[in-house]
Design a protein around this motif. Structure first.
Motif, PDB file in Angstrom:
ATOM      1  N   LEU A 433      -0.102  -3.231  -6.392  1.00 43.31           N
ATOM      2  CA  LEU A 433       0.781  -3.179  -5.229  1.00 43.31           C
ATOM      3  C   LEU A 433       1.242  -4.602  -4.977  1.00 43.31           C
ATOM      4  O   LEU A 433       0.433  -5.507  -4.766  1.00 43.31           O
ATOM      5  CB  LEU A 433       0.034  -2.648  -3.995  1.00 43.31           C
ATOM      6  N   THR A 504      -2.572  -4.973  -0.452  1.00 42.07           N
ATOM      7  CA  THR A 504      -3.710  -4.770  -1.360  1.00 42.07           C
ATOM      8  C   THR A 504      -5.036  -4.536  -0.628  1.00 42.07           C
ATOM      9  O   THR A 504      -5.877  -3.786  -1.103  1.00 42.07           O
ATOM     10  CB  THR A 504      -3.869  -5.987  -2.284  1.00 42.07           C
ATOM     11  N   VAL A 507      -5.284  -0.932   0.133  1.00 46.56           N
ATOM     12  CA  VAL A 507      -5.583  -0.164  -1.073  1.00 46.56           C
ATOM     13  C   VAL A 507      -7.081  -0.217  -1.349  1.00 46.56           C
ATOM     14  O   VAL A 507      -7.721   0.790  -1.672  1.00 46.56           O
ATOM     15  CB  VAL A 507      -4.805  -0.723  -2.292  1.00 46.56           C
ATOM     16  N   THR A 552      -1.925  -7.771  -6.925  1.00 45.68           N
ATOM     17  CA  THR A 552      -0.480  -7.978  -6.851  1.00 45.68           C
ATOM     18  C   THR A 552       0.023  -8.302  -8.248  1.00 45.68           C
ATOM     19  O   THR A 552      -0.692  -8.126  -9.216  1.00 45.68           O
ATOM     20  CB  THR A 552      -0.159  -9.156  -5.926  1.00 45.68           C
ATOM     21  N   VAL A 570       1.097   1.696  -6.786  1.00 51.40           N
ATOM     22  CA  VAL A 570       0.989   2.327  -5.479  1.00 51.40           C
ATOM     23  C   VAL A 570       2.361   2.510  -4.819  1.00 51.40           C
ATOM     24  O   VAL A 570       2.630   3.530  -4.214  1.00 51.40           O
ATOM     25  CB  VAL A 570       0.027   1.536  -4.572  1.00 51.40           C
TER      26      VAL A 570
END
Ligand code: ADP
Ligand code: ZN
Ligand code: ZN
Length: 748
Positions: A433, A504, A507, A552, A570
């Motif tokens: 993400l 993140t 997540v 990332t 994501v």
């Protein structure tokens, strides 16, 4: 003789070289660093030329002498001086500023010195007999026996075998049995152990073919190639083979890698193949390490350089090869002034120094691929993965449907199901993400107020430490400012503060909720601040202590973990919505690269791409991993929309703490340009657009930002206008800074 010296001061008044007398006994050459008087100050400078007194246009008696030489070897190779000249012209910066790129910063500012150590050498013929005589001092006897093989040892080394050896060694020196001396030690970034040597595996047909097209050119000292190889096609092995051939030819090589891909993994690849002939240059080195690596290169001890962008200036003599890995990365354009493009610099170094250039990527930039089609680069393709492994199978999930079906999680049902299957079978997964933090913005439900940074025109991101709920913090990703989240709306006083968007950290939390007990690692700027953080996190994942790697774009490329069989994207739309003509190119590259992390070993990989725009052609092309399709589509869109490479985008950027000053200066620049264009019809014809505007991010770190944007036909005729732009930067004053940027990496 008289030396022409460019002083290391960035100011237009001192941009030209000055002449200095060379005192008796001093022998500077072109490229030497010297200390010279300038007005009432003493400054450093570079000798850029040597002339005789009769070539001067002023009497030599008026000149002042060089006061001293700064190094015992010329710091700059002649070719690097030429390169600096070219960069100065190309990026419209003073020569002194371009020269600064050529040295480690700490060397220039004199903050760093060579490190010395004391070492000991035996000077007597029969150490055993002498040792036997040392009845009163077993320590001296021991030292003599340790040195008996005649090798020079450092005091440190001996100190590990014998406690406090210094006094005893002094006594031995006085007795004429050993000699103490000083020698230089190089501060090493590699830790204690040497890498286990690795040898070349049998090459795949794809690798052999690629090498067959490139090696002969390298042997002739020429060639510029665009190596387009799919993810997992084994490009690294091609670089290693070429570098090793360069070494055999007595030449050196530079391998540029994007900073974030410069992982210990990559360094290990090269160290294990080339041992100490490898030097590494990147931003996580200490000043001392960087200085010493640079000197190992300059002195010719290290012939292979692996490094990030600025390693393009590594002083490799007899250069045979430059490889630019992941050439499409925007990090190859400097984000500081001078804004050089490492790819252009590489091209020019290769041409001048008779070396071969290899630009390499699974997703070449539109610009480079277009240049290859035009014949500027020779295209070399590696369309297959090593051992004919399949590219991963990609599924696209429509997140709007998930919502309709009542799934409010950031993970789709399909991703959750595949995660279960992957983890149950003992494999590993990566979740990508491209945004860090927990929530990406905070706003008031009553009045719509969005919390923004006090100094920048961007919304703040919520950061949450899962172990410490009180540590919630809003942070600005541009300037780093941080404060507690508000409890009531600062605008209307309402209590309905809501958080939106995921990063993140979210997540990670979601992962722990859905898969309790599964160990994860998160890699983003927040978790990789320490010098070794990178290495530690990758090691946790590589050794299997963690099963899921969340991150990332830091995890998008270069990584090669054989047990990863599932990659989850994501939110694929994040980069697609950026206001930049390259947003589609970036999205395609990023998606293709992350997808390429899956299934790199025996077990085939799977990828799940979650998006709100499942029909977007750019996402479809990435899912099919069809570079050609994407290129054709994007290339014709650029042609129709008149974007680079069909045009040049440039701007004059004004920054000031006062918005009124910035606007006023911007208007003035705009008017000057318009007046110029009125009287220069040819230039006007080459100019598609000139517009004065606030920059997309109107304020950063308290500086207001306005710009005059230009869209020009990319034609040699356009260069007078570019020169005018660069001259206009000299209107900078205490209130406003003006920058000239041509095709910058971002136009924030
Ligand atoms: P790329 O950079 O093209 O994505 P890599 O260079 O990382 O691919 O290689 C992918 C994987 O294939 C790595 O694990 C590498 O060790 C392996 N590999 C590369 N070349 C060979 C070869 N000739 N024989 C066996 N394995 C190879
Ligand atoms: Zn409100
Ligand atoms: Zn800020």
């Amino acid at each position: 003789m008289v030396a022409q010296v460019v002083v290391d001061v960035v100011h237009t008044n001192v941009a030209k070289p000055f002449s200095y007398l060379i005192p008796e006994g001093m022998e500077p050459v072109v490229g030497s660093r010297v200390h010279v008087p300038l007005g009432r100050r003493m400054v450093d400078g570079f000798v850029v030329g040597l002339v005789t007194e009769d070539q001067l246009d002023c009497p030599a008696e008026k000149l002042r002498p060089i006061s001293k030489m700064l190094d015992d070897y010329p710091a700059l190779l002649p070719s690097m001086l030429e390169l600096a000249r070219e960069i100065a012209t190309d990026t419209h910066c003073p020569l002194s500023e371009a020269l600064r790129l050529m040295l480690p910063a700490a060397m220039r500012t004199g903050r760093i010195k060579q490190k010395q150590e004391t070492c000991v050498t035996l000077t007597c013929a029969d150490p055993e007999a002498e040792a036997a005589k040392q009845k009163r001092s077993p320590k001296r006897a021991m030292l003599l026996r340790l040195l008996a093989d005649g090798r020079t040892r450092s005091l440190n080394e001996l100190g590990q075998l014998v406690k406090d050896p210094r006094e005893s060694l002094k006594a031995l020196e006085q007795a004429g049995l050993v000699r103490l001396s000083q020698r230089e030690v190089f501060r090493s970034p590699y830790g204690e152990e040497d890498e286990k040597p690795s040898i070349q595996p049998p090459l795949t047909p794809g690798q052999t073919e690629a090498l067959e097209s490139m090696l002969p050119a390298m042997e002739r000292g020429e060639g510029a190639f665009l190596l387009h190889g799919v993810t997992g096609s084994g490009k690294t092995e091609v670089y290693l083979a070429m570098a090793s051939r360069a070494l055999e030819m007595g030449k050196g090589a530079i391998i540029l890698v994007p900073e974030i891909a410069l992982t210990p993994q990559m360094v290990r690849w090269f160290r294990s193949r080339f041992g100490p002939a490898t030097a590494v240059l990147h931003s996580r080195l200490t000043d001392g390490q960087r200085y010493d690596e640079w000197r190992r290169i300059r002195l010719g001890d290290a012939r292979i350089v692996v490094g990030a962008r600025s390693a393009i200036f590594a002083p490799v003599e007899d250069l045979g090869l430059i490889v630019i890995d992941e050439e499409h990365e925007q990090t190859y354009i400097s984000d500081k002034h001078p804004r050089y493009d490492a790819r252009r610099v590489a091209h020019s170094r290769c041409r001048r120094e008779g070396a071969t250039l290899v630009l390499s990527s699974a997703t070449p930039s539109i610009l480079s691929f277009a240049m290859a089609r035009r014949g500027d680069y020779t295209l070399v393709e590696m369309p297959k993965r090593v051992a004919d492994r399949p590219l991963p199978a990609v599924s696209i999930v429509d997140m709007r449907r998930e919502l309709e079906a009542g799934n409010r999680s950031i993970f789709s049902a399909l991703l959750i199901q595949k995660l279960h299957r992957c983890l149950d079978s003992g494999q590993q997964a990566m979740l990508f993400l491209n945004r860090r933090g927990f929530h990406t913005f905070v706003s008031c439900r009553s009045c719509g107020y969005v919390v923004k940074c006090n100094a920048c025109d961007v919304s703040m991101t919520l950061h949450r430490d899962p172990n410490d709920p009180d540590a919630d913090e809003l942070r600005c990703h541009l300037c780093g400012a941080a404060h507690k989240p508000p409890e009531i709306c600062p605008e209307c006083g309402s209590k309905y503060i809501r958080y939106f968007g995921s990063g993140t950290q979210r997540v990670e939390e979601e992962m722990h909720k859905l898969f309790p007990g599964v160990a994860t690692v998160r890699m983003d700027i927040d978790t990789t601040k320490g010098r070794d953080a990178h290495a530690r996190l990758l090691d946790d994942f590589g050794k299997g202590r963690a099963k899921v790697l969340i991150g990332t774009q830091m995890i998008a490329k270069g990584l090669d973990f054989p047990k990863v069989t599932l990659v989850g994207v994501v939110a694929a739309d994040m980069t697609l919505n950026l206001p930049d003509y390259r947003a589609r190119e970036r999205t395609f590259q990023l998606l293709t690269q992350v997808a390429g992390r899956a299934g790199r070993a025996q077990t085939p990989g799977e990828v799940v791409i979650q998006t709100y725009k499942p029909e977007d052609p750019c996402i479809l092309a990435a899912a099919a991993q069809d570079y050609r399709a994407f290129f054709e589509m994007e290339f014709s869109r650029r042609r129709t929309g008149l974007y680079p490479p069909f045009t040049l985008l440039a701007r004059l950027l004004v920054e000031s703490v006062s918005e009124a000053d910035a606007m006023q200066m911007n208007e003035r620049l705009y008017d000057t340009v318009q007046t110029y264009l009125l009287s220069h019809p040819l230039q006007k014809k080459r100019t598609l657009m000139v517009r004065a505007d606030a920059a997309p991010v109107k304020r950063i770190r308290g500086q207001y930002r306005y710009h005059v944007l230009f869209k020009l036909f990319d034609h040699p005729d356009a260069s007078p206008l570019l020169s005018l732009m660069s001259e206009l930067t000299s209107l900078s004053d205490e209130r406003c800074r003006i920058y000239c940027e041509v095709n910058p990496a971002t136009m924030m």
